[in-house]
Design a protein around this motif. Structure first.
Motif, PDB file in Angstrom:
ATOM      1  N   THR A   5      59.781 -63.181 101.056  1.00  0.00           N
ATOM      2  CA  THR A   5      58.840 -62.269 101.710  1.00  0.00           C
ATOM      3  C   THR A   5      59.597 -61.338 102.644  1.00  0.00           C
ATOM      4  OG1 THR A   5      58.398 -63.848 103.501  1.00  0.00           O
ATOM      5  CG2 THR A   5      56.913 -63.903 101.581  1.00  0.00           C
ATOM      6  N   GLY A  14      55.957 -59.862  98.973  1.00  0.00           N
ATOM      7  CA  GLY A  14      56.567 -61.125  98.603  1.00  0.00           C
ATOM      8  C   GLY A  14      56.525 -61.314  97.111  1.00  0.00           C
ATOM      9  N   THR A  40      58.012 -55.855  95.921  1.00  0.00           N
ATOM     10  CA  THR A  40      58.779 -56.435  97.026  1.00  0.00           C
ATOM     11  C   THR A  40      60.110 -55.713  97.200  1.00  0.00           C
ATOM     12  OG1 THR A  40      57.709 -58.562  96.687  1.00  0.00           O
ATOM     13  CG2 THR A  40      59.764 -58.581  97.946  1.00  0.00           C
ATOM     14  N   PHE A  66      52.620 -65.509  93.726  1.00  0.00           N
ATOM     15  CA  PHE A  66      53.702 -64.574  94.010  1.00  0.00           C
ATOM     16  C   PHE A  66      54.494 -64.169  92.776  1.00  0.00           C
ATOM     17  CE2 PHE A  66      52.593 -65.853  98.224  1.00  0.00           C
ATOM     18  CZ  PHE A  66      52.762 -64.691  98.946  1.00  0.00           C
TER      19      PHE A  66
END
Length: 146
Positions: A5, A14, A40, A66
């Motif tokens: 993250t 993230g 990300t 994620f």
């Protein structure tokens, strides 16, 4: 597998990461590779801090959040427990262990960029075994095409 993250400019991000490794003992260093296609990466390329979260097989759902969703389309952090860490980086409450680190350098290695990190803090909440591996998540549909 890890969840990385970061935050920068009021944005947080993230993703699930499979390419990561300790790369020096003294001084301590860790390298995390992020896909250039990943949301990300877009946030991390300007960030000064990353957080690296360990996962066990018990966190498969968190890994799916994620790994199979993209921050381009949704705020993943509305679907998990987290708190702000250094530089506003989200720290996931359900991760058994994590560390934060200062981004020292970035290395273009092809379709991924390696982020060289100097660990600055660590939290161990519980034993991180059995560790979540690629074999445990190989059926995930990626948030972005490879």
């Amino acid at each position: 597998m890890f969840v990385v993250t970061t935050a920068h400019g009021g944005r947080r991000a993230g993703c699930l990461v499979g390419f990561a490794a300790q790369c020096s003992i003294d001084p301590p260093r860790f390298m995390i590779w992020l896909s250039k296609k990943n949301h990300t990466y877009e946030v991390a390329r300007h960030a000064t801090t990353l957080a690296v979260h360990t996962l066990t097989t018990a966190e498969r759902e968190l890994a799916s959040l994620f790994g199979s969703h993209t921050g381009d389309e949704e705020d993943k952090f509305t679907r998990c427990a987290w708190r702000p860490g250094p530089d506003g980086v989200p720290l996931l409450e359900d991760s058994p262990a994590l560390f934060t680190g200062e981004v020292l350098d970035r290395h273009d290695t092809g379709d991924h960029v390696g982020f060289l990190v100097r660990p600055t803090s660590a939290v161990v909440r519980r034993e991180a075994r059995p560790q979540l591996t690629f074999q445990d998540v190989r059926d995930f549909e990626p948030g972005h095409a490879a």
